[in-house]
Design an enzyme around this catalytic site. Structure first.
Site, PDB file in Angstrom:
ATOM      1  CE  LYS A 174     -17.838 -15.884  14.489  1.00 16.72           C
ATOM      2  NZ  LYS A 174     -16.985 -16.166  15.665  1.00 16.72           N
TER       3      LYS A 174
ATOM      4  CG  HIS B  91      -1.964  -1.007   0.916  1.00 15.22           C
ATOM      5  ND1 HIS B  91      -1.715  -2.323   1.264  1.00 15.22           N
ATOM      6  CD2 HIS B  91      -3.270  -0.875   0.881  1.00 15.22           C
ATOM      7  CE1 HIS B  91      -2.812  -3.148   1.354  1.00 15.22           C
ATOM      8  NE2 HIS B  91      -3.839  -2.225   0.694  1.00 15.22           N
TER       9      HIS B  91
END
Length: 334
Positions: free
Chosen positions: A227, A45
């Protein structure tokens, strides 16, 4: 893989941004953030992502000199429009504002719309922690992950960050809602490595650790299975409602590229609320207990989240930041 000094890497980012028409102060801030991300070992990133930033500038998705503008607010909450500015710059400025609100009110929240990819979300968690605040922030993304039980991508991997200030190195989690971010998989592919655990499915529908095969199908696994899928949907909904911007569904209607995102940046003045002494003692007590765990593998240390960041930064600042040859050649040619 050559090692490039922090100053050279930052100067190259800044040179290219200015060449593209960026104002000097905005180019300085953006280049610093990208270089710091790379120095912290988050190459996926940082330096690896920079060519994509330039691509989006050339496509007109990024308005280089745009700054966020306030739309409205209620108390310690404010809604801002990023106006498609450089993603790491608009996120940094928004967390600056959330911190100001937190120092005045105990808590501050800025919801941002029309934002570009903010690169490393952890930068803004660390920013809050540097100011003595707990940081909580997240972004939505283009649809890049199937909902649990589905095969086609309709939800985002919506990275979520939470940080707690600590002398000697902040405690921070920066996690996509997929087992691995696409940037992490791209970095593994550049290194010719498999993922450490299964991260998604290949074209034959088999569970896989091959980052190249998973990237081709977009069938990444959500963290915690159902989840992570549920968290992704709720993070997207909250960011969309608070900012008044585009949901991942609406981002997906833009033609396949990722821009006009929603982001939420929250700061809580932990130092003032808890007091410096209690804050420090509570954090150190918990971390010491975690570090005292019996190891499942004697050769593998038990680490708390964010522990290796300061060590990696020191090493990379001293030796230079490792950059893939192909990535460096691409950046140098821009």
């Amino acid at each position: 893989m050559p090692r490039i000094s922090f100053d050279v890497l930052k100067a190259e980012f800044k040179r290219i941004l200015i060449k593209k028409g960026c104002a000097e102060d905005i180019a300085e801030l953006s280049a610093t953030l990208i270089a710091e991300t790379s120095a912290d070992g988050v190459y996926s990133h940082g330096v690896n992502r920079f060519p994509r930033v330039v691509e989006y500038i050339d496509k007109g998705y990024i308005k280089l000199n745009a700054r966020p503008v306030k739309v409205d607010g209620i108390g310690a909450f404010e809604r801002w429009d990023a106006q498609l500015g450089l993603g790491n710059v608009t996120a940094k400025l928004s967390m600056d504002r959330a911190i100001e609100l937190a120092h005045d009110n105990g808590i501050g929240c800025v919801a941002l719309r029309n934002a570009n990819h903010w690169l490393r979300g952890g930068s803004y968690g660390l920013q809050a922690a540097d100011a003595g605040c707990i940081g909580i922030c997240w972004t939505n993304t283009q649809p890049n992950m199937p909902a649990w039980g589905a095969k086609d991508r309709r939800i985002g991997n919506n990275p979520f960050i939470i940080s707690v200030p600590r002398q000697g190195g902040h405690v921070i989690v920066d996690a996509a809602m997929s087992q691995f971010s696409y940037g992490h998989m791209e970095a593994a592919k550049l290194r010719g490595e498999q993922l450490s655990v299964p991260g998604g499915y290949d074209e034959a529908g088999n569970i896989s650790t091959d980052p190249d095969k998973i990237s081709k199908t977009w069938r990444v696994l959500p963290i915690g299975f159902w989840k992570g899928s549920a968290l992704s949907i709720l993070l997207d909904l909250v960011a969309t409602v608070l900012s008044g911007g585009r949901s991942s569904f609406r981002v997906g209607q833009l033609g396949g590229d990722e821009y006009q995102l929603c982001q939420v940046l929250i700061a809580i003045d932990a130092t003032r609320i808890a007091g410096q002494d209690f804050l420090a003692s509570a954090v150190e007590e918990v971390l010491a207990d975690v570090k005292a765990s019996e190891r499942a593998d004697v050769g593998q240390a038990v680490r708390f989240p964010g522990e290796k960041g300061p060590r990696l930064r020191r090493e990379n600042l001293e030796k230079g930041i490792p950059v893939d040859d192909g990535v460096w050649a691409k950046i140098s040619s821009l």
